[in-house]
Design a protein around this motif. Structure first.
Motif, short mmCIF file in Angstrom:
data_model
loop_
_atom_site.label_atom_id
_atom_site.label_comp_id
_atom_site.label_asym_id
_atom_site.label_seq_id
_atom_site.Cartn_x
_atom_site.Cartn_y
_atom_site.Cartn_z
N SER A 72 41.33 43.49 30.14
CA SER A 72 41.28 42.71 31.67
C SER A 72 42.70 43.32 32.33
CB SER A 72 41.83 41.19 31.49
OG SER A 72 42.97 41.02 31.19
N THR A 73 42.51 43.10 33.70
CA THR A 73 43.55 43.76 34.68
C THR A 73 44.91 43.08 34.48
OG1 THR A 73 43.10 42.03 36.06
CG2 THR A 73 41.70 44.15 36.36
N LEU A 116 39.60 35.24 32.44
CA LEU A 116 39.25 36.32 33.21
C LEU A 116 38.81 37.53 32.97
CD1 LEU A 116 40.59 37.67 35.90
CD2 LEU A 116 42.56 38.28 34.73
N GLU A 129 35.98 39.30 34.76
CA GLU A 129 35.76 40.89 35.27
C GLU A 129 34.49 41.58 34.59
OE1 GLU A 129 40.61 41.20 35.80
OE2 GLU A 129 39.70 41.86 34.19
N GLU A 130 34.17 41.40 33.49
CA GLU A 130 32.69 41.88 32.87
C GLU A 130 31.68 41.39 33.74
OE1 GLU A 130 30.72 42.48 28.65
OE2 GLU A 130 31.56 40.64 29.13
N VAL A 170 31.57 40.91 36.95
CA VAL A 170 31.66 41.69 38.31
C VAL A 170 31.25 43.02 37.99
CG1 VAL A 170 33.53 42.47 40.12
CG2 VAL A 170 33.63 40.19 38.97
N LEU A 190 33.01 37.09 41.49
CA LEU A 190 34.50 37.36 42.33
C LEU A 190 35.13 36.15 42.50
CD1 LEU A 190 33.08 40.14 44.88
CD2 LEU A 190 34.84 40.37 42.82
N ARG A 192 36.79 35.19 39.04
CA ARG A 192 37.92 36.11 39.05
C ARG A 192 39.04 36.06 39.74
NH1 ARG A 192 37.95 41.98 41.40
NH2 ARG A 192 38.67 40.36 42.95
N ASP A 193 38.94 35.91 40.89
CA ASP A 193 39.98 35.37 41.93
C ASP A 193 40.82 34.08 41.43
OD1 ASP A 193 39.34 37.78 43.05
OD2 ASP A 193 38.75 36.84 44.71
N ARG A 231 42.81 34.88 38.23
CA ARG A 231 43.94 35.58 38.26
C ARG A 231 45.07 34.80 39.03
NH1 ARG A 231 41.99 41.25 40.79
NH2 ARG A 231 44.01 42.18 40.05
#
Length: 149
Positions: free
Chosen positions: A8-9, A48, A52-53, A55, A91, A94-95, A98
């Motif tokens: 993940s980011t 998350l 993300e995966e 996305v 998205l 995810r947002d 995050r």
């Protein structure tokens, strides 16, 4: 593959914050001394990683559909509309994860510091009516009136 194994980011930031790689953090979280902050951070991180995966999957599917070497007769506006809706939902997820994780990491106590219990003081305020105003107030101010026949 479980969410804990997906990149993940925020992995580098979690490593910096908690002082261990994500894999070790998951192992530590399974123990009895796991802090609430670490447990919540890893739970949000797992959500998350899945978002993300999603996305990435939708992005890759759209890229494949729009590739220059693809036959234009294979393009479907309905498929692209569905992918756009799916991408928007992924998205947003995810947002949201995050933002929640950022907020948690910004507000949590530094690692190794136990949160101190809050001590609150019960303050009471008492006031007395100044004598000049008390003299002006009717003797029965605030008293219920007797009913008239």
């Amino acid at each position: 593959m479980s969410a804990r194994d997906k990149p993940s980011t925020v992995d580098r930031r979690l490593h910096e914050m908690f002082g261990a790689p994500v894999a070790e953090l998951y192992t530590a979280a399974a123990g009895p001394d796991c802090s609430a902050a670490l447990a919540r951070a890893l739970e949000l991180r797992s959500f998350l990683a899945l978002a993300e995966e999603q996305v990435a999957r939708v992005r890759d599917r759209v890229h494949h559909a729009m590739a220059a070497d693809r036959d234009m007769d294979e393009l479907s506006a309905d498929d692209l509309r569905m992918d756009a809706q799916w991408l928007e939902a992924a998205l947003e997820s995810r947002d949201g994860y995050r933002a929640a994780l950022d907020n948690l990491m910004r507000t949590m106590p530094p690692p190794g510091q136990r949160p101190q219990p809050l001590r609150t003081l019960q303050q009471t305020a008492t006031t007395a009516m100044p004598p000049a105003i008390a003299a002006l107030a009717p003797q029965r101010a605030g008293a219920a009136r007797a009913s008239r026949p």
